[in-house]
Design a protein around this motif. Structure first.
Motif, PDB file in Angstrom:
ATOM      1  N   LEU A   2       0.821  -1.187   0.000  1.00 27.53           N
ATOM      2  CA  LEU A   2       0.000   0.000   0.000  1.00 27.53           C
ATOM      3  C   LEU A   2       0.869   1.257   0.000  1.00 27.53           C
ATOM      4  O   LEU A   2       0.597   2.219  -0.710  1.00 27.53           O
ATOM      5  CB  LEU A   2      -0.909  -0.025   1.232  1.00 27.53           C
ATOM      6  N   GLU A   5       2.024   2.102  -3.386  1.00 25.38           N
ATOM      7  CA  GLU A   5       0.988   2.702  -4.232  1.00 25.38           C
ATOM      8  C   GLU A   5       0.818   4.176  -3.931  1.00 25.38           C
ATOM      9  O   GLU A   5       0.677   5.007  -4.822  1.00 25.38           O
ATOM     10  CB  GLU A   5      -0.341   1.988  -4.004  1.00 25.38           C
ATOM     11  N   ILE A   6       0.821   4.498  -2.650  1.00 25.74           N
ATOM     12  CA  ILE A   6       0.663   5.909  -2.274  1.00 25.74           C
ATOM     13  C   ILE A   6       1.813   6.723  -2.830  1.00 25.74           C
ATOM     14  O   ILE A   6       1.630   7.830  -3.332  1.00 25.74           O
ATOM     15  CB  ILE A   6       0.571   6.044  -0.750  1.00 25.74           C
ATOM     16  N   ARG A   7       2.986   6.124  -2.795  1.00 25.79           N
ATOM     17  CA  ARG A   7       4.150   6.838  -3.324  1.00 25.79           C
ATOM     18  C   ARG A   7       3.966   7.122  -4.815  1.00 25.79           C
ATOM     19  O   ARG A   7       4.223   8.222  -5.287  1.00 25.79           O
ATOM     20  CB  ARG A   7       5.416   6.000  -3.104  1.00 25.79           C
ATOM     21  N   GLN A   9       1.212   7.332  -6.419  1.00 28.41           N
ATOM     22  CA  GLN A   9       0.182   8.344  -6.582  1.00 28.41           C
ATOM     23  C   GLN A   9       0.717   9.730  -6.335  1.00 28.41           C
ATOM     24  O   GLN A   9       0.423  10.674  -7.074  1.00 28.41           O
ATOM     25  CB  GLN A   9      -0.973   8.060  -5.633  1.00 28.41           C
ATOM     26  N   LYS A  10       1.535   9.855  -5.316  1.00 27.54           N
ATOM     27  CA  LYS A  10       2.135  11.151  -5.017  1.00 27.54           C
ATOM     28  C   LYS A  10       2.950  11.627  -6.211  1.00 27.54           C
ATOM     29  O   LYS A  10       2.889  12.790  -6.608  1.00 27.54           O
ATOM     30  CB  LYS A  10       3.035  11.050  -3.779  1.00 27.54           C
ATOM     31  N   LEU A  11       3.712  10.682  -6.772  1.00 21.61           N
ATOM     32  CA  LEU A  11       4.529  11.035  -7.929  1.00 21.61           C
ATOM     33  C   LEU A  11       3.660  11.516  -9.080  1.00 21.61           C
ATOM     34  O   LEU A  11       3.968  12.503  -9.745  1.00 21.61           O
ATOM     35  CB  LEU A  11       5.355   9.832  -8.379  1.00 21.61           C
ATOM     36  N   VAL A  12       2.546  10.783  -9.294  1.00 22.11           N
ATOM     37  CA  VAL A  12       1.632  11.187 -10.369  1.00 22.11           C
ATOM     38  C   VAL A  12       1.138  12.604 -10.131  1.00 22.11           C
ATOM     39  O   VAL A  12       1.086  13.439 -11.036  1.00 22.11           O
ATOM     40  CB  VAL A  12       0.446  10.202 -10.467  1.00 22.11           C
TER      41      VAL A  12
ATOM     42  N   LYS B  34     -10.005   1.274  -7.061  1.00 18.69           N
ATOM     43  CA  LYS B  34      -8.681   1.723  -7.512  1.00 18.69           C
ATOM     44  C   LYS B  34      -8.651   1.875  -9.019  1.00 18.69           C
ATOM     45  O   LYS B  34      -7.854   2.622  -9.562  1.00 18.69           O
ATOM     46  CB  LYS B  34      -7.613   0.736  -7.052  1.00 18.69           C
ATOM     47  N   PRO B 231      -5.452   8.207   2.601  1.00 23.49           N
ATOM     48  CA  PRO B 231      -5.126   9.157   1.553  1.00 23.49           C
ATOM     49  C   PRO B 231      -5.376   8.659   0.124  1.00 23.49           C
ATOM     50  O   PRO B 231      -5.450   9.490  -0.775  1.00 23.49           O
ATOM     51  CB  PRO B 231      -3.632   9.335   1.749  1.00 23.49           C
ATOM     52  N   GLU B 232      -5.497   7.333  -0.080  1.00 22.10           N
ATOM     53  CA  GLU B 232      -5.505   6.850  -1.454  1.00 22.10           C
ATOM     54  C   GLU B 232      -6.544   7.527  -2.328  1.00 22.10           C
ATOM     55  O   GLU B 232      -6.239   8.074  -3.384  1.00 22.10           O
ATOM     56  CB  GLU B 232      -5.759   5.333  -1.486  1.00 22.10           C
ATOM     57  N   TYR B 235      -5.985  11.119  -3.132  1.00 18.14           N
ATOM     58  CA  TYR B 235      -4.954  11.310  -4.157  1.00 18.14           C
ATOM     59  C   TYR B 235      -5.549  11.105  -5.541  1.00 18.14           C
ATOM     60  O   TYR B 235      -5.278  11.856  -6.469  1.00 18.14           O
ATOM     61  CB  TYR B 235      -3.778  10.370  -3.939  1.00 18.14           C
ATOM     62  N   VAL B 239      -5.370  13.849  -8.402  1.00 12.45           N
ATOM     63  CA  VAL B 239      -4.836  13.625  -9.739  1.00 12.45           C
ATOM     64  C   VAL B 239      -5.874  14.019 -10.781  1.00 12.45           C
ATOM     65  O   VAL B 239      -5.571  14.694 -11.765  1.00 12.45           O
ATOM     66  CB  VAL B 239      -4.416  12.150  -9.921  1.00 12.45           C
TER      67      VAL B 239
ATOM     68  N   GLU C  11      11.736  12.698  -3.688  1.00  8.96           N
ATOM     69  CA  GLU C  11      10.392  12.599  -4.247  1.00  8.96           C
ATOM     70  C   GLU C  11       9.439  13.542  -3.537  1.00  8.96           C
ATOM     71  O   GLU C  11       8.638  14.239  -4.161  1.00  8.96           O
ATOM     72  CB  GLU C  11       9.878  11.162  -4.131  1.00  8.96           C
ATOM     73  N   PHE C  14      10.067  17.006  -4.625  1.00 13.12           N
ATOM     74  CA  PHE C  14       9.587  17.183  -6.003  1.00 13.12           C
ATOM     75  C   PHE C  14       8.079  17.440  -6.015  1.00 13.12           C
ATOM     76  O   PHE C  14       7.607  18.409  -6.581  1.00 13.12           O
ATOM     77  CB  PHE C  14       9.943  15.942  -6.823  1.00 13.12           C
ATOM     78  N   VAL C  15       7.354  16.546  -5.331  1.00 15.85           N
ATOM     79  CA  VAL C  15       5.899  16.664  -5.339  1.00 15.85           C
ATOM     80  C   VAL C  15       5.467  17.994  -4.733  1.00 15.85           C
ATOM     81  O   VAL C  15       4.626  18.701  -5.254  1.00 15.85           O
ATOM     82  CB  VAL C  15       5.255  15.482  -4.594  1.00 15.85           C
TER      83      VAL C  15
END
Lengths: 572, 346, 150
Positions: A2, A5-7, A9-12, B34, B231-232, B235, B239, C11, C14-15
């Motif tokens: 998980l 995935e959050i990482r 998403q953050k990048l996105v 998701k 948070p998912e 996010y 996005v 990262e 960056f974000v």
């Protein structure tokens, strides 16, 4: 898992933020590039407000109001009544219907001069204001009905109108009301409204010149609405008519006197150096100097001077050709072969200018008024085709025709000319020339002309003629020196001292191949089916004969019938 | 804030924000969410927020009067700094919102997420769709150029054909015989007041219902893994928001909003058409007698609204048939055909 | 809490930077939209009279854009005054024989060069810039913005 995935998403989110930032920067860029051009807001107040509202309401000349709103006048608060004001008793004064406003129907140059005094004065001293067409008016007075003149000559020559208030000219001939646009006045077609056609194809000459060609190609990128006072640089790449004849540059103020820069009276029957208002405007050299200093904004001095010298020699050459014409018509008149028109002791034609009932007079008129001008004006304004085919070619034809006419009427000298087989017969007049031209050194072109290939003293005779013209004041000192420079080094300028035989031989070969092909393909052949016409005894086949008889019969019948009905009608 | 202060604060405003935040943020979300396709419900919400913000910004300069409406739109587009951007966002936002709602509906429909006990939420959804289309229609007419003026005239004329209340309703909307001053101010009121408020209330109800029912499980996947809203899923929404803003901004640059000719009530332009999302209505009205066309549209609306119940009835009679697939596919195909046809023939 | 790796840290930076820049730009653009650009007023000169039209010591009423103005020939120079009284906005009138502007509402009196002589007006009459170019008298006015004309 998980956590990963959050990482991602953050990048996105980060990536999209960057993308958004980029797009926003682009948007800011688009915004910065936008120019918000604000048009001046036109205020209409006072009496003009009454004019505008009433005219709009009644739908009278509404476009004129829109045009005015586009004008510099509107921006500067100059309204209807400022130009259309009138006083009781003015020739054009009238009360606007249902109002107490006294209005002048025709604003004249006198009204324009209230503000544009200098321009109006300059104009009045130009040949645009000259009423020569009223002073010398044979063709109008006898050869054409007046109604034609009203719509023809008069429309253009109205530019020299003499108003009852004694002011001269028609400003809106070039600055169309009610925008009075500078850009329109500079558009070549504005001049071309009148300077067009067989007698003075100036717009055609301009458009066929390099100037006109570039203008057409780049017209859209050029803003012709600039102001050319205050000795500013010419802001456009290529000249329109006004650039050379009226607008200013760093050395020349702009002028509304189109005659201020002209050195010749090349519209006249003879080309002579202008004396138009020379106490005010200077002699022809001063005027030519003005023109040259405009040309030199773009061209090198040498090019300009050689170009004008060449064109000046064309004008002088024209005079010599004309001399031959005049010689022949005078002789014909003396011998009673042609006569002038006359009534009440006044002559209505002039054998050296015009007259419309005898062939030679026609030729005289055309050789001056049409091809004679085209020849000269084409030369001075870079219209090669007008110098050549519409010019000298037709002039020479006129001359040949004139002499042949004389020969047919029994003139011995003319007969002799006709019977002569010598190639020099086409130039029964003195010759001007200059070694080479302004465009470059052509190492080949000077090998063909009959006269200077066959007469050793060709250039000596030309020298004498040019010198004589210079001594008569028809060429300036500088021009004479320029001519001498070329004369003294003529092998160079004529290109004859350069050997280009190998190149020439190559193209001769190609030419031989062409000629051979032509001969083989078409020249030496004869079709087997005979032509139907044979000299001496053309005849019709029986079948056709019958048909044509039939047709003749029917036609007769038809005529008879028609006569029958008309007579029948009259009987009733 | 130390504890003392916190206590003082909560004494005066006795609401437990922490608890509320917890409830909102800890909402359990089924794993299938998701997949981006299942996040489409949030897209219209995000767009709605954009529309509110840009809409408020537009009212800073817009003047709802026939004399000035067109001029002020022109002014916004051509002279106000970045005005073209704001207007472009608003315009593209409206288009994307219709698309997003449609896609959301398609997803809900084919997964039968409206099934018992969530029928009411489906009906709310349909109401929101209608409100959104109403917003689009009124918004378009506010530009007051030739096209929008005549689209408004034609669009409102249709209302007259609604049985019984038609002409009453028409006169309510137009405030007169023809489209004019009163229409414009009424449409302005509807567009910035009544309709957005309605939509806002509906959205709240919609979300509350979703939360109260819990996010629906996929049929046959009732036991998939569960994750927290924050948070998912947050996010996810972030996005989407960023993506939309980027796309709409880019669209604004590539296809900037035009201004057109000012409205002229005395000449109808040669080609008038509604916005593309009304093409299907336009199609029906063009090829069917008007009464029949209107009746068909009304029937379609009623069927769509009460579909969950209608399906139940159908299911009882023909238990084997997968009605939602058939009806959904037919509806989509028809809509596409009408829209594409009108787009092509112009 | 786990220790952040270098990569995670980068990262995160960056974000945050990206997010902040996007947010900042969006807000900046919106602010630009909200606050109209204030560009220096464009000036334009309009013709109001020809020299010699008004004798020294005389004034001419001018109507421009719905405003009443007075052009005064002060002998050595021209001046243009607004005809609106600085007191409470009544229209003043020119009294040639007394060389003064008179406001009938509260008896404000201004001299021929616009200064307050007596009465309640708090300041001299508003003045416009005048330019004499050759024989023409021009007045400078502020260009109206074309966007909002009404």
């Amino acid at each position: 898992m998980l956590q990963n995935e959050i990482r991602t998403q953050k990048l996105v989110i980060g990536i999209f933020s960057i993308l958004l930032t980029v797009v926003l920067i682009i948007i800011a860029g688009v915004e910065a590039k936008r120019t918000t051009e604000t048009k001046p807001v036109i205020e209409v107040s006072g009496i003009n407000k009454r004019c505008v509202s009433c005219h709009t309401e009644r739908g009278i000349a509404v476009k004129a109001i829109d045009q005015w709103k586009e004008s510099q006048h509107a921006i500067k608060n100059i309204g209807c009544i400022d130009c259309h004001k009138a006083e009781q008793g003015d020739f054009d004064a009238f009360y606007c219907p249902d109002s107490d406003i006294l209005v002048g129907k025709h604003p004249t140059p006198k009204d324009c001069a209230e503000c544009h005094k200098q321009q109006v004065e300059e104009f009045a001293q130009s040949k645009h204001a000259h009423q020569f067409w009223v002073i010398k008016n044979d063709d109008r007075s006898i050869f054409e009905p007046t109604i034609a003149t009203r719509n023809g000559c008069e429309q253009c020559h109205n530019i020299s109108i003499v108003w009852p208030d004694q002011s001269v000219g028609e400003c809106d001939a070039c600055h169309p009301k009610h925008t009075f646009s500078r850009a329109v006045a500079r558009q070549p077609e504005t001049c071309g409204e009148c300077h067009i056609g067989p007698d003075h194809p100036h717009i055609e000459i301009y458009l066929e010149s390099k100037h006109g060609n570039i203008f057409r190609a780049k017209e859209k990128q050029m803003d012709l609405s600039y102001s050319s006072k205050d000795l500013k640089k010419i802001p456009i790449e290529v000249p329109t008519c006004t650039t050379c004849h009226m607008d200013g540059n760093e050395t020349q103020p702009s002028t509304h006197n189109v005659s201020a820069r002209l050195a010749w009276e090349s519209q006249a029957a003879w080309s002579y150096r202008t004396v138009w208002l020379q106490d005010k405007l200077g002699d022809w050299k001063v005027k030519r100097g003005r023109m040259e200093s405009i040309c030199k904004s773009c061209h090198s001095p040498d090019f300009v001077e050689v170009y004008f010298l060449t064109a000046d020699l064309v004008n002088l050459q024209y005079n010599e050709i004309r001399r031959s014409f005049v010689y022949w018509v005078k002789k014909l008149q003396k011998n009673g072969l042609i006569k002038e028109l006359e009534a009440n002791g006044k002559k209505y034609s002039d054998i050296v200018l015009n007259g419309w009932d005898e062939e030679p007079e026609y030729l005289m008129y055309h050789a001056w008024h049409h091809e004679g001008r085209r020849f000269r004006h084409g030369a001075i304004m870079m219209g090669a085709d007008y110098t050549q085919w519409h010019g000298i070619w037709e002039l020479q034809n006129d001359l040949v025709e004139l002499i042949r006419w004389a020969a047919e009427r029994g003139d011995p000298e003319a007969k002799k000319w006709v019977n002569s087989t010598h190639p020099s017969k086409f130039m029964p007049y003195a010759i001007y020339d200059i070694p080479g031209n302004a465009w470059g050194i052509n190492a080949l072109s000077n090998k063909v002309q009959f006269l200077y290939v066959n007469y050793k003293d060709y250039w000596d005779r030309v020298y004498q003629n040019v010198k004589y013209a210079y001594e008569k004041g028809l060429l300036s000192e500088e021009q004479w020196q320029l001519w001498l420079k070329r004369y003294n080094n003529k092998e160079h300028y004529l290109g004859t001292k350069y050997n280009v035989d190998s190149v020439y031989a190559y193209y001769q070969q190609l030419n031989a191949i062409d000629t051979k092909a032509m001969n083989e393909q078409v020249v030496n052949m004869q079709l087997p089916g005979k032509p139907f016409y044979e000299p001496g005894f053309g005849f019709m086949v029986e079948d056709n004969k019958a048909k044509s008889k039939d047709m003749v019969r029917r036609k007769e019948e038809l005529n008879n019938n028609r006569q029958g009905t008309t007579t029948g009608g009259s009987v009733k | 804030m130390n504890q003392m202060q916190e206590k003082k604060f909560s004494e005066r405003l006795p609401i437990d924000f922490k608890k509320i935040a917890e409830v909102i943020l800890n909402e359990p979300i089924p794993g299938h969410m998701k997949n981006w396709f299942y996040a489409l419900g949030a897209t219209p919400l995000v767009l709605f927020i954009f529309q509110v913000v840009t809409g408020i910004l537009l009212t800073f300069y817009y003047v709802p009067s026939p004399d000035l409406a067109y001029q002020s739109v022109k002014y916004i587009t051509e002279e106000v700094r970045l005005g073209f951007w704001i207007r472009g966002l608003h315009r593209w936002g409206s288009n994307l919102m219709v698309i997003a709602i449609f896609l959301h509906m398609v997803r809900v429909f084919f997964t039968r997420a409206y099934r018992k006990p969530r029928e009411l939420n489906w009906i709310l959804g349909i109401l929101m769709l209608i409100t959104t289309l109403g917003l689009c229609f009124t918004g378009y007419s506010l530009i007051y150029n030739q096209l929008s003026y005549w689209a408004t005239t034609v669009g409102t004329n249709m209302i007259k054909e609604i049985p019984i209340f038609g002409s009453l309703f028409l006169r309510f909307l137009r405030g007169g015989e023809t489209v004019g001053v009163n229409t414009l101010t009424r449409f302005f009121d509807l567009h910035i007041g009544l309709l957005p408020t309605t939509l806002f209330v509906l959205i709240i109800l919609h979300i509350v219902l979703v939360r109260v029912h819990g996010v629906s499980r996929l049929e046959g996947y009732e036991d998939d893994e569960i994750y927290r809203f924050y948070p998912e899923h947050m996010y996810h929404v972030a996005v989407i928001a960023l993506f939309l803003l980027t796309v709409m901004s880019a669209l604004t640059v590539v296809l900037p909003p035009g201004v057109g000719e000012p409205a002229d009530p005395s000449t109808t332009p040669l080609h008038i058409k509604p916005e593309w999302y009304f093409y299907w209505i336009y199609f029906l009205l063009k090829y069917l007698p008007i009464k029949l066309g209107i009746a068909l549209i009304l029937v379609a609306l009623i069927v769509a609204t009460f579909w969950p119940f209608i399906e139940d009835i159908l299911k009882k009679k023909f238990p084997k048939v997968k009605w939602h697939y058939i009806v959904g596919s037919v509806a989509i195909v028809l809509l596409l055909i009408f829209t594409v046809y009108e787009t092509i023939i112009y | 809490m786990e220790k952040e790796t270098r990569r995670e840290f980068l990262e995160k930076i960056f974000v945050r930077v990206a997010g902040l820049s996007a947010l900042a730009l969006t807000l900046l653009n919106i602010a630009k939209y909200i606050y109209p650009k204030i560009s220096p007023p464009k000036l334009r000169k309009v013709l109001i009279a020809k020299e010699g039209e008004i004798a020294p010591g005389e004034a001419k009423e001018i109507n421009f854009g719905g405003e009443l103005l007075f052009l005064v020939n002060l002998g050595k120079e021209y001046k243009v005054f607004s005809g609106t009284c600085t007191h409470l906005g009544c229209k003043v009138r020119w009294e040639g024989h007394k060389q003064r502007f008179f406001c009938p509402c509260h008896k404000g009196i201004f001299s021929s060069d616009g200064k307050v002589i007596s009465g309640p007006p708090p300041r001299p009459l508003d003045e416009f810039k005048v330019e004499v170019d050759r024989e023409f008298v021009y007045m400078w006015i502020e260009e109206k913005q074309s966007g909002r004309t009404i």
